[in-house]
Structure formats: structure tokens, C-alpha cells
Design an enzyme around this catalytic site. Sequence first.
Site, PDB file in Angstrom:
ATOM      1  N   ALA A 186       0.840  -1.201   0.000  1.00  0.00           N
ATOM      2  CA  ALA A 186       0.000   0.000   0.000  1.00  0.00           C
ATOM      3  C   ALA A 186       0.874   1.249   0.000  1.00  0.00           C
ATOM      4  CB  ALA A 186      -0.953  -0.014   1.191  1.00  0.00           C
ATOM      5  N   GLY A 187       1.853   1.258  -0.888  1.00  0.00           N
ATOM      6  CA  GLY A 187       2.615   2.491  -1.106  1.00  0.00           C
ATOM      7  C   GLY A 187       1.900   3.358  -2.129  1.00  0.00           C
ATOM      8  N   GLN A 191       5.946  10.400  -8.017  1.00  0.00           N
ATOM      9  CA  GLN A 191       5.239  10.914  -9.193  1.00  0.00           C
ATOM     10  C   GLN A 191       5.041   9.818 -10.239  1.00  0.00           C
ATOM     11  OE1 GLN A 191       6.732  13.992 -12.494  1.00  0.00           O
ATOM     12  NE2 GLN A 191       7.004  14.741 -10.413  1.00  0.00           N
ATOM     13  N   LYS A 206       1.485  -4.877   5.077  1.00  0.00           N
ATOM     14  CA  LYS A 206       2.018  -5.283   6.373  1.00  0.00           C
ATOM     15  C   LYS A 206       1.345  -4.543   7.521  1.00  0.00           C
ATOM     16  CE  LYS A 206       6.631  -5.791   8.360  1.00  0.00           C
ATOM     17  NZ  LYS A 206       8.062  -5.535   8.142  1.00  0.00           N
ATOM     18  N   ASP A 238       8.808   1.384  -7.004  1.00  0.00           N
ATOM     19  CA  ASP A 238      10.260   1.191  -6.884  1.00  0.00           C
ATOM     20  C   ASP A 238      10.748  -0.161  -7.397  1.00  0.00           C
ATOM     21  OD1 ASP A 238      10.413   3.667  -5.714  1.00  0.00           O
ATOM     22  OD2 ASP A 238      10.176   2.875  -3.687  1.00  0.00           O
ATOM     23  N   GLU A 292      17.261  16.402   1.477  1.00  0.00           N
ATOM     24  CA  GLU A 292      16.071  16.834   2.223  1.00  0.00           C
ATOM     25  C   GLU A 292      16.226  16.525   3.710  1.00  0.00           C
ATOM     26  OE1 GLU A 292      12.671  15.088   0.074  1.00  0.00           O
ATOM     27  OE2 GLU A 292      12.331  17.092  -0.726  1.00  0.00           O
ATOM     28  N   LYS A 348       6.312  22.759  -3.287  1.00  0.00           N
ATOM     29  CA  LYS A 348       6.471  21.433  -2.690  1.00  0.00           C
ATOM     30  C   LYS A 348       5.199  21.036  -1.936  1.00  0.00           C
ATOM     31  CE  LYS A 348       9.102  17.909  -1.226  1.00  0.00           C
ATOM     32  NZ  LYS A 348       9.676  16.942  -2.163  1.00  0.00           N
TER      33      LYS A 348
END
Lengths: 406, 406
Positions: A11-12, A318, A38, A300, A170, A378
Site C-alpha cells: 500500500a505504497g 510521481q 504489512k 520502486d 532533504e 512542494k
Amino acid sequence: MKRPNIVILGAGYGGMITTVRLQKMLGANEANVTLVNKHNYHYQTTWLHENAAGTLHHDKTRMKISDVVDTNKINFVQDTVLSINSDEKKVKLENGDLEYDYLVVGLGFEAATFGISGLKENAFTISNINSARMIREHIEYNFAKYNNEKEERQDRLNIVVGGAGFTGIEFVGELANRVPELCEEYDIPREKVRIMNVEASPSVLPGFDEELVEYAMNLLEGKGVEFKTGTMIKEVHEDKILVEKDEQQEEIPTNTVVWAAGVRGNSIVEEAGFETARGRVKVSDTLLAPGHDDVFIVGDCALIMNEENDRPYPPTAQIAMQEAENVAHNLKVLVRGGSDLEPFEPHLKGTVASLGEGQAIGVVGDKKLFGWTASVMKKVIDNRYLFMLGGVGLLLKKGKFNIFTK
Amino acid sequence: MKRPNIVILGAGYGGMITTVRLQKMLGANEANVTLVNKHNYHYQTTWLHENAAGTLHHDKTRMKISDVVDTNKINFVQDTVLSINSDEKKVKLENGDLEYDYLVVGLGFEAATFGISGLKENAFTISNINSARMIREHIEYNFAKYNNEKEERQDRLNIVVGGAGFTGIEFVGELANRVPELCEEYDIPREKVRIMNVEASPSVLPGFDEELVEYAMNLLEGKGVEFKTGTMIKEVHEDKILVEKDEQQEEIPTNTVVWAAGVRGNSIVEEAGFETARGRVKVSDTLLAPGHDDVFIVGDCALIMNEENDRPYPPTAQIAMQEAENVAHNLKVLVRGGSDLEPFEPHLKGTVASLGEGQAIGVVGDKKLFGWTASVMKKVIDNRYLFMLGGVGLLLKKGKFNIFTK
């Protein structure tokens, strides 16, 4: 007629957007959609560095999945994925198995440690809610201990961040804001604390516009961040690291090494036998795993080459979201018996890196953004995601509205 | 005529009250008054358990010495006392020496570890601001780590408090309030966390009214505190302790042992050659060290016997302040050339032990107090001290006014 089972792993950004899009696009009788994760919450990976620095509470970063997904329409299974068997079309979970007709793999990243000695054992990574808040507490704990020891231990006050990519930059930006607060909290003179960024490339934010990079470095150095570019981390120990620049080695005492210098796809995709490169699945133009017509890879774990420069697209939130939109659309086509899948085409809208409170740099379209303007942009990007995911309700709940500070 | 040097060591309850009283009573030309303290702040030792539990911020507990003491009238020296040489009338500090004509020793307590194996190395004590906030951070750090490890380590979630005297009981009371917050912060089920109080005596708060003790135990057990009375701590290790009851031994996994079972006077007074008993100086009826007419001892370093029961008075803040009033008065007499010193007479006004938010037990005069009433009384006592020390200004700044909660 049997309804197909669509199983979404993770669930990213990718998994969530796929799920909410399917929820909207498919009728209740068209498919069984199951989301596996998880934890019972989704979190914004791109905000974790703020949680890790202690400048934003992690509860702002995460949201209950059931607050975003309609669990009357979507089966949510809270469990850990152990393996994928694409021959048998099964996913093995810690507490059971799931069968799928279509699988969407959005299992996220792992740190790539490049075989650096002691890195895996002794460095932290900003990977998830648990690891982020542990970094916050680890730093606080070392500051708290400092004045309780006879001997002044500099390793407690040195923070080393490995990597000057987006996350690394960041993160040091947030740290530079947080450290003065910690110094006040624990009666430690600010000048005793060192924030170091170690980057193997000759410059920070490799590939980014030079003028913006200079702006970022000047700003961060002004806030007390030390940059060590062209410098390799050779060894990581519990209380020190060894770095090397121009064949000169230096030992830096530190208890806190945060590794933000490399990610790769979740090793489950490799173990499942999908063909990978650089730890990611080199997907087809419709984001299918090579040789499969029922396994989509998003986020990813997916490797997509940018033909313009023959380099892979960076694995950003994005792109993960755009992939998810594409996969959701193609799943709808397949479920309805079609075969005319739409190829994925990334649209790079721009990138903004925050540099701590009220400061950022970025490129949006052809435009370079600096300082406050960039920091507002941002927040606009962050808020846009919340809106895409959960509409106005979620935006109001979790959005970043104070454009003057955080 | 030479003005006498009055040197006051330690800015605890005794040292501070002595200082502010002398500041008021003596004219600028009567004496040089010097206060020596390690930190530039005074703190309320009786509130430290709240800082250690994390239910009250330590900045509420401490105050800058220069905010309370007029540094135009009093020399404040921020330094660490190393030793006292009463033959030469000198005090050795880390950064120099001080000569005195009259000395007031208010150097506070040290933990008495009774030779328990591993206690000194592995247990925490609620001794000062630094150690209190380290306990807070230590507990948080262990909770933060818990969900980052493959194996569930119960030692991270077990908190053992040694001693069921005032500090031990007040501390578990605060912990019982704090733990649910920590569980929420770190996604840990409350029932996995154990708060254990281990006491060698057969009952908690030995010497206290039985009915009040029962009230306290019921209340605290209801909040999840486990009492192990009649139980000795035999060994303390980094990740476990060994306890014994009725010749049965038990091993308890824990990373967090807070020792609140015994204090003694600062070892500097012993090393200075003053005659001590139980680590304290058995002072004269005017609080002078035996054989000295120029060294007064106040607070935790002073042992005063209660002739009614042939036991020493407990070293409380209340008595330390009364001692300080007495010493300040007698110093005034001496400075003005008199010799008619007033003997010290303790006035026990009562005792209230807090049991966490809005709850306490106590005896004031002949009256037993319970629950909310007692908790209000506790705040009245705390506020009274602030008023004594720094008047209305300090009271408004640091007082506890919210009688409905904290």
C-alpha cells in the site's frame, strides 16, 4: 461467470492509487480486488525524512488504509508478503496464501548497501514509519546521554548522512532545523554538533541544475551542514566511520549514520524469478513483468528506461502514481475481456526538493524555483497527492497548509 | 574590618533557601556570600520523577539561578566542587579554590546501591535533570526499537523500579500515565508493557498509614502496575535482573531498571573527614558538623535523629528548607558577632505522595487525604515552595495551577 481475483501487494504510492482507481472504475461484480499490506496504514514515503529528523510527527505522514479505501468494496488483508509463485499464481503470506488472476506488485524499495562493510549492521535507513521514528529517537537518545557521561563523546553529536540525492539533501535540511531545538532541549552548545553529508559523486544532487545545487549548498552550509563530496564511505562501525577522498582516509566518530545513498527493488521480486536489473524488474511498455501477462509491477520495483538519455527513470512517487493509473486502466480493460492495453508513458512534471522549513529548490516545466516559492510548490505537490488519493476529506486532514512555516 | 566569606555549596533546596534568606537578611557590607553550583540552574528534586517519566518537561522543573538570586548581591560561581579542606577553610573546585569563613554544605544525595551486583553500572537513578531526561529518552528509545526488530524483545517493554518509597511510588504513578501514550506513539499494545515495582520490605511506602497504602496500591494496580514486595534485587544486568522472594529466584528481562530504593549523602562530605553515619553527617543541634563551628550541613548530607522514635528524619525537601532557614538565621547572628545560635527544630507539616495525574495520598496534620483532594494539596505544597523561594513572580512562572489535571 467467475469474477477474477486482482491482488495488489503493498500500500505504497503505486498500490494505493491502483486500489482507489479500481474501486472507482470497476463495478462490484466485475472483480474481487484484494489489497495486502504489512501495516493497517499507508504512509507518504516522501515525508519520512521529516519524521526521522523529528520536524514532523509520523502520524501526519500516515493514514489508516480503511480511511481511504472502501473496505466494503476492497478486501484489505493486513499481512506480510513472503513470496510470489507466478507459476501457480499464488502469493504466500505470513498467515496464509492468496490466489490471483491478476497481480500488481508494489512492494517498494530496499536500501542498496553496495557491500560496504558494516553498513547494513550499523547504519539506519529512512525506509518506513518504524525506522523513521527510530532515527528520531536514536538521535535524541544520544543527545540525552551526552551530558550524563564523564567523558565528552563526540560520536554522540556527529550525524553522518550517506548520499546527497533527494532524500539525503532533504534530510540534512530538516536536521539543520531540528538540531538547534535538540541542543536547547539537552543543554548542548550548537557548535559541538556536526551534521555531515557524505557523497561519492563530485557534487550533491547529481544531475540537478547547477545553479539550484549551488543555492542549496550555500543555504545548507549556512545552517551548519558540512558537505564531503567525492568521498566514499568505506566502513561503518558502531561508533565511527571510515571515509576516503583522493586516496586519503579519515575516521569520523559517529553513532548515527543514516544511509540515503541508494535503493533497489524489494528482494521478493528477484526471489520470485522475475528478470531484474539493478534489483528492479525491467517491465514491458504496459508495466508487465517479462514473460507474464498477469503480473504488473509498479513503483520502486519497476525499472523503466528513459530512451532520451538511456538511463532509468528515477523511482519517484510521481512516476509510481502515473504507473498505477495506467495499470488500473489496463486491468479494467482486461477484466472486461479486452486486450488493447495502453502503453505507459511517464510525464515528468518537475521535481522539488525541500531544504527545511520554508526553503526548497526545484524545476517545474522549464522553470527553476528557489526558496520560499519552491517550498510552497512542494506543499502544493504534497497536497495534490492527498487530493488524488482521498479527495478533499483526506487533504483537509493531512494536508500541509501553513505555507509560511511547515 | 574584613567582611566574612560565606560559601554555600550546592543550589538544591537547602542551598537555595539559605542563599535567598541571607540575601534578604544581610546588608551588602556585612558579608560576601558565594553560591557554588555545577549548573546555572536550580531544580526541584521532588519533581524529577515526572521529568523521568516524561509527563512533565524538565524546563518546568528547573529555573535559572540568576532568575531567583540577585547576582549583584550574591556571587554565583558555576563550578563543580571536588573537595572540602576544613583545616585550611578551603573548597577545591574544578576551576579554582574558594576560601571561606563560614561554609554551608548542601551537596545533596547520591544513590545508595548496597553493593548489589551490576546496579551501579546498569540501573538509572532519578538524580538530576540530566539523569531524569535520559530515563525518559531511554524508555522512548526502547519502545521505538521494539517494532524495528525481527524478534520481539520483552526486555525493551519491561520497566522495573527498585524501591517503593516515595520516589519509587510517585515514579510508577507517572509511568502508568505515560505508558499508554508511548504505546500509541510506537504502535505497541498496552498489555505487552509491564511496569514492575520491586520492594524488599513486605509492603510499599513502609511507615506510611496502612489505609493510604492500600488506596495507593489498588489505584496503581488498576493502572497496570505490578508490585513485587518482600522481593530483593540480587543482580542487575544490561538486559535482565535477578530477584529473590522467599528464597525463590526469578529472572526478569528488562533494559530499564530505575533505582529509587536508597540515597545517602554526597561522598564529598565523607571524603572531607566529617564524621558520618549512613553516609550523612551527624550534625549538632545547630546543624554544625561535629567538631566544627564554621561548617553547616543542610539537606540530604545532614543526619538528624528524631528522638521520639530514635530514627533519623527522612531527608525531605521540607526539612531541608527548614534547616536552611535556621542556618541563615544563625549565620546572621555569627556575622554580627553574636554567639547565641538557635537550635534547629523540625516541624513536620505532613507528607503527600502523588500517584499520577489527579491522584495522591497524604497525611497533613492528623488528617488523611486521598485522591483528588490530596493531589490538590500536593500542588499547594509545590506552589508554596516556589513562593518561598522566589515570590509571586516565580510562582506564576513555574507553579502548578491546573488542579484538574497536571
